[in-house]
Design an enzyme around this catalytic site. Structure first.
Site, PDB file in Angstrom:
ATOM      1  N   GLU A 150      58.458 -39.493  43.812  1.00 16.42           N
ATOM      2  CA  GLU A 150      59.549 -38.560  44.014  1.00 16.42           C
ATOM      3  C   GLU A 150      60.818 -38.978  44.744  1.00 16.42           C
ATOM      4  O   GLU A 150      61.868 -38.558  44.348  1.00 16.42           O
ATOM      5  CB  GLU A 150      58.929 -37.373  44.941  1.00 16.42           C
ATOM      6  N   SER A 204      50.129 -33.284  53.403  1.00 10.59           N
ATOM      7  CA  SER A 204      51.103 -32.122  53.838  1.00 10.59           C
ATOM      8  C   SER A 204      50.895 -31.694  55.493  1.00 10.59           C
ATOM      9  O   SER A 204      49.833 -32.011  55.740  1.00 10.59           O
ATOM     10  CB  SER A 204      50.667 -30.826  53.087  1.00 10.59           C
ATOM     11  N   HIS A 229      58.702 -33.253  23.360  1.00 15.45           N
ATOM     12  CA  HIS A 229      58.905 -32.147  23.904  1.00 15.45           C
ATOM     13  C   HIS A 229      57.913 -31.696  25.267  1.00 15.45           C
ATOM     14  O   HIS A 229      57.447 -30.451  25.371  1.00 15.45           O
ATOM     15  CB  HIS A 229      58.854 -30.832  22.935  1.00 15.45           C
ATOM     16  N   LYS A 256      46.467 -31.368  50.405  1.00 19.20           N
ATOM     17  CA  LYS A 256      47.608 -32.050  49.861  1.00 19.20           C
ATOM     18  C   LYS A 256      47.639 -33.588  49.443  1.00 19.20           C
ATOM     19  O   LYS A 256      47.389 -34.422  50.745  1.00 19.20           O
ATOM     20  CB  LYS A 256      48.911 -31.744  50.223  1.00 19.20           C
TER      21      LYS A 256
END
Ligand code: ARG
Length: 459
Positions: free
Chosen positions: A291, A278, A157, A284
């Site tokens: 991804e 970024s 979980h 970043k």
């Protein structure tokens, strides 16, 4: 004057739009080498059976060799007029060698021809895929070996559950890839059957030898029914289904990498070459590759849905619909090949941060189950042990500490059965070592699993 193969039957040419709409050459030209290979075997069989003459075969072999060279050198002129890879090659062959080129299509149809080409292509692709999956497995195994002892909070979980070793966690993916390889191998058996000889749909009136062609093209056998041979695309669907599962596995791994790389978690860092920055936020470092892999999973699963829908309710035998099988199939293979290549390289570039994993383990009462098991071994029924430990966890939570930070007296308040030896059980190392059976996370077991995995990889 139209120069299409079937022009004799028609009174008007197709419009440019229809030509473009019905043509497949822009994407099926990548089947050229398989098409030539299939044509050579077919022509050789035609001579063996006395259906065409040896001089025709000699010309066909010469012509096809030249065409293969032209394609390889990028000199071949692909034309939309000739619709697809098959007619482009046949037309060029006839231009080069004359009548012998026109004899090549004896006893054959593009329907069995295209099915043969795809199967040849997919067979090679499956072999490539197996090597790539194996490389990915090797990379996981190396990293697992380096971290056979490194404790990681195992989650259920997405909450801290029990300690596992990072190596054990990585080996879970090794197992998924093992099944992926099995699925591809099994798929290959059904891919590896020869459709040629089915001709358009009913077989041919010529005395062909399908078994010989099958052997020449290294197929395990022939497709048994001519209607099925030209219209079956199950094998492509199976491939896309197996490929979808590979991507689902990659996406699960990707999701974990992304999570682990989040500074709040900080379990790992990815090598810079798999990340980007970024354009606006200078701080970043984004895990772009995982991804994208996660995103591309949708694309591959989509291709599976596309093919299933393509085949749904298609009447026998060949229908032009089937021309739509190629782009999803090719894109699935291309996506998988790139993804697997990248991941085999990405895994060795994972920088593991054992300190962050250990710190997380100190926060989630990861050894609570161990305490319950301890009480069971002292004679308490498991449900009662569960309840006693739940109360101990609540007490620790109120105190703002971990279970092993409670004193013996504090622990004994929850069960008088608890003795000094409980502290060995409550440590992460103790918890790990105690799961000492095949499939368990004890470092000794992880090392044994790695040894078995090495044997498997060397086979
Ligand atoms: N380009 C076609 C395909 O990809 C080849 C077979 C066409 N056969 C036909 N009768 N139109 O499926």
């Amino acid at each position: 004057m139209s120069n299409t193969i079937w022009s004799g039957r028609f009174s008007e040419p197709v419009s440019d739009l229809v030509k473009r709409y019905t043509a497949s050459v822009s994407f099926d030209r990548r089947l050229a080498s398989q098409d030539i290979r299939g044509s050579l075997a077919h022509a050789q069989m035609l001579v063996r059976q006395g259906i065409i003459q040896p001089v025709d075969l000699a010309a066909i072999e010469r012509g096809l060799a030249q065409i293969a060279g032209e394609i390889e050198r990028g000199e071949f002129e692909w034309s939309l007029e000739a619709e697809d890879v098959h007619l482009n090659i046949e037309r060029r062959l006839t231009a080069l060698i004359g009548d012998a080129g026109k004899r090549l299509h004896t006893g054959r149809s593009r329907n069995d021809q295209v099915a043969t080409d795809i199967r040849l292509w997919l067979r090679d692709t499956l072999d490539t895929m197996d090597g790539l999956l194996q490389n990915f497995q090797k990379a996981l195994l190396e990293l697992a070996e380096a971290h056979a002892d490194t404790p990681l909070p195992g989650f259920t979980h997405l909450q801290v559950a029990q300690p596992v070793t990072f190596g054990h966690h990585l080996l879970a993916y090794f197992e998924m890839l093992r099944r992926d390889r099995e699925r591809f191998k099994d798929c290959r058996r059904r891919v590896n059957r020869l459709p040629l000889g089915a001709a358009a749909l009913a077989g041919t009136t010529f005395p062909i030898d399908r078994e010989w062609v099958a052997q020449a093209l290294e197929f395990e056998g022939v497709c048994e029914n001519s209607l099925d041979a030209v219209s079956d695309r199950d094998f492509a669907i199976e491939f896309c289904a197996a490929a979808s599962l590979v991507m689902v596995h990659v996406s699960r791994f990707s999701e974990e990498l992304i999570l682990w790389m989040n500074p709040r978690v900080g379990f790992i860092d990815l090598a810079d070459r798999f990340c980007t920055g970024s354009s606006i936020m200078p701080q970043k470092k984004n895990p772009d590759v995982p991804e994208l892999a996660r995103g591309k999973t949708g694309r591959v699963v989509g291709h599976l849905m596309g093919l299933l829908t393509l085949m749904k309710a298609q009447p026998l035998a060949y229908n032009k619909d089937n021309q739509e099988d190629k782009e999803p199939l090719f894109d699935t293979a291309d996506t998988l090949i790139d993804t697997l290549r990248i991941f085999a390289d990405l895994v060795p570039g994972i920088r593991v941060k054992p300190e962050a994993m250990a710190a997380a383990l100190r926060q989630g009462y990861a050894t609570a189950t161990d305490l319950a098991d301890y009480l069971v071994k002292c004679g308490l029924p498991f449900r009662d042990a569960h309840e006693a430990v739940a109360r101990a966890v609540r007490a620790a939570e109120l105190k703002g500490c971990d279970l092993p930070d409670l004193s013996l007296a504090e622990l004994q308040a929850f069960s008088p059965l608890i003795e000094e030896d409980v502290f060995a059980v409550l440590t992460v190392a103790g918890s790990l070592a105690a799961r000492d059976h095949i499939g368990g996370t004890a470092p000794e077991q992880v090392r044994a699993a790695i040894a078995r995995a090495r044997t498997y990889l060397s086979q």
